[in-house]
Design a protein around this motif. Structure first.
Motif, mmCIF file in Angstrom:
data_model
loop_
_atom_site.group_PDB
_atom_site.id
_atom_site.type_symbol
_atom_site.label_atom_id
_atom_site.label_comp_id
_atom_site.label_asym_id
_atom_site.label_seq_id
_atom_site.Cartn_x
_atom_site.Cartn_y
_atom_site.Cartn_z
ATOM 1 N N ASN A 37 -2.563 -1.464 -2.506
ATOM 2 C CA ASN A 37 -2.019 -2.805 -2.729
ATOM 3 C C ASN A 37 -2.605 -3.395 -4.013
ATOM 4 O O ASN A 37 -3.660 -2.943 -4.487
ATOM 5 N N ASN A 57 0.551 -6.897 8.010
ATOM 6 C CA ASN A 57 1.804 -7.294 7.346
ATOM 7 C C ASN A 57 2.599 -8.143 8.330
ATOM 8 O O ASN A 57 2.689 -7.782 9.520
ATOM 9 N N ASN A 104 10.708 -4.273 -4.524
ATOM 10 C CA ASN A 104 9.289 -4.011 -4.189
ATOM 11 C C ASN A 104 8.821 -3.050 -5.267
ATOM 12 O O ASN A 104 9.346 -1.929 -5.360
ATOM 13 N N GLU A 110 3.460 -9.479 2.956
ATOM 14 C CA GLU A 110 2.714 -8.224 3.028
ATOM 15 C C GLU A 110 1.202 -8.416 2.940
ATOM 16 O O GLU A 110 0.703 -9.208 2.125
ATOM 17 N N ARG A 111 0.500 -7.631 3.739
ATOM 18 C CA ARG A 111 -0.975 -7.543 3.647
ATOM 19 C C ARG A 111 -1.355 -7.144 2.224
ATOM 20 O O ARG A 111 -0.757 -6.231 1.667
ATOM 21 N N GLY A 121 9.543 -1.558 3.268
ATOM 22 C CA GLY A 121 10.162 -0.483 4.048
ATOM 23 C C GLY A 121 9.540 -0.335 5.423
ATOM 24 O O GLY A 121 10.247 -0.281 6.448
ATOM 25 N N THR A 122 8.199 -0.297 5.461
ATOM 26 C CA THR A 122 7.545 -0.190 6.777
ATOM 27 C C THR A 122 7.783 -1.453 7.590
ATOM 28 O O THR A 122 7.905 -1.404 8.818
ATOM 29 N N GLY A 139 6.982 2.390 2.800
ATOM 30 C CA GLY A 139 8.340 2.938 2.924
ATOM 31 C C GLY A 139 9.077 2.955 1.596
ATOM 32 O O GLY A 139 9.610 3.993 1.182
HETATM 33 N N1 LIG Z 1 1.282 -3.985 2.137
HETATM 34 C C1 LIG Z 1 1.368 -2.808 3.011
HETATM 35 C C2 LIG Z 1 1.603 -1.513 2.183
HETATM 36 C C3 LIG Z 1 2.942 -1.478 1.462
HETATM 37 C C4 LIG Z 1 4.109 -1.545 2.400
HETATM 38 C C5 LIG Z 1 5.469 -1.860 1.787
HETATM 39 N N2 LIG Z 1 5.519 -2.102 0.376
HETATM 40 C C6 LIG Z 1 6.530 -0.863 2.227
HETATM 41 O O1 LIG Z 1 7.525 -0.656 1.510
HETATM 42 O O2 LIG Z 1 6.378 -0.313 3.355
HETATM 43 C C7 LIG Z 1 0.056 -2.679 3.821
HETATM 44 O O3 LIG Z 1 -0.953 -3.261 3.393
HETATM 45 O O4 LIG Z 1 0.084 -1.984 4.851
#
Ligand SMILES: N[C@H](CCC[C@H](N)C(=O)O)C(=O)O
Length: 276
Positions: free
Chosen positions: A66, A192, A13, A210-211, A220-221, A76
């Motif tokens: 994003n 997401n 990522n 992912e959104r 991560g989230t 995350g």
């Molecule tokens: N696309 C996610 C943000 C990045 C989350 C992701 N890259 C991570 O590692 O948590 C959103 O629009 O809420």
């Protein structure tokens, strides 16, 4: 303006990270989209902009965008790369860092082995916290995708996630269902979408659409959302190994009233500069 940046990733990522502590930097949506363009710019899933804290008790603030230019609450993999970035650039000498993001405050610990342990905060299953439009409170919600029913668990980890348990993690289901759920009308801020395959009570496979990005090699989230959804449904134990296409994350959650804990790597790829 000449912009200096560091390219990093957490399990594939990938991020462009900018130091806006030493010198203020602002980006408009068009600039973020251009920098994030993998053919005409640098290319990234998210842009991370590191700033001085607004709360003096914090060490830093960092903003997350994003590649479509949308600013988001939490990231995350980005949190781990942020921690490595500020330590490597000697913006701090602390290995326990308090940082604020759009979703709130959190603490990061850089371990001796280079892995970063992140207090990801408490999840919420309350639909309004995502937001998710629901007539009633339920454990799972049925959603219609082109005439096919999918059961999803809405989870907020500061940013919104929809977790869908599947028996098989096929490209077809991720790339057909992902974009439809991401933009579904019941998620006013989009969402997401995590596709969760249970291997055992403490090991899962996960793919995340992912959104604002599309499918990433890791989220991560998303890993946190999938594990807490699995624990809530009684499918998973408190400490889970999550296999993502880009690698593994260790997620643990002791239940309501507790923060989710995420541990994983952060890598620097190269430093560069670009005319903005
Ligand atoms: N696309 C996610 C943000 C990045 C989350 C992701 N890259 C991570 O590692 O948590 C959103 O629009 O809420």
């Amino acid at each position: 303006m000449l912009l200096k940046f560091t390219k990093m990733h957490g399990l594939g990522n990938d991020f462009v990270v900018v130091d806006a502590v030493s010198r203020k930097v602002y980006f408009n949506k068009a600039q973020i989209e251009r920098l994030g363009d993998r053919n005409r710019g640098i290319g990234f899933d998210q842009l991370l902009v590191v700033e001085p804290p607004s709360n003096p008790d914090m060490d830093f603030r960092y903003r997350i965008y994003n590649c479509d230019g949308s600013e988001v609450e939490h990231c995350g993999n980005g949190a781990r790369c942020f921690a490595k970035f500020v330590l490597d650039r000697e913006l701090t000498h602390k290995r326990v860092i308090d940082v604020e993001t759009k979703r709130g405050q959190m603490q990061l610990k850089i371990q001796e082995d280079g892995q970063v342990c992140v207090d990801m905060g408490e999840p919420s299953f309350i639909p309004a916290d995502l937001p998710f439009v629901a007539d009633e409170l339920a454990d799972v919600y049925a959603i219609d995708v082109a005439g096919e029913r999918f059961d999803l668990t809405p989870v907020s980890v500061g940013n919104p996630h929809a977790v869908i348990r599947v028996e098989a993690l096929t490209d077809e289901v991720v790339h057909r269902v992902g974009p439809i759920v991401e933009a579904h009308e019941r998620f006013p801020n989009n969402v997401n979408v995590g596709f969760l395959q249970i291997l055992s009570s403490d090991e899962v496979n996960l793919r995340v659409y992912e959104r604002g990005v599309g499918e990433t090699q890791a989220c991560g989230t998303g890993a946190c959302a999938a594990v807490v959804a699995g624990i809530k449904q009684g499918w998973l134990a408190a400490n889970v190994l999550v296999h993502l296409p880009g690698g593994d994350l260790r997620i643990s959650w002791q239940g309501p009233g507790h923060s989710i804990e995420m541990t994983g790597p952060a890598q620097k790829v190269f430093e560069g500069q670009i005319y903005l």
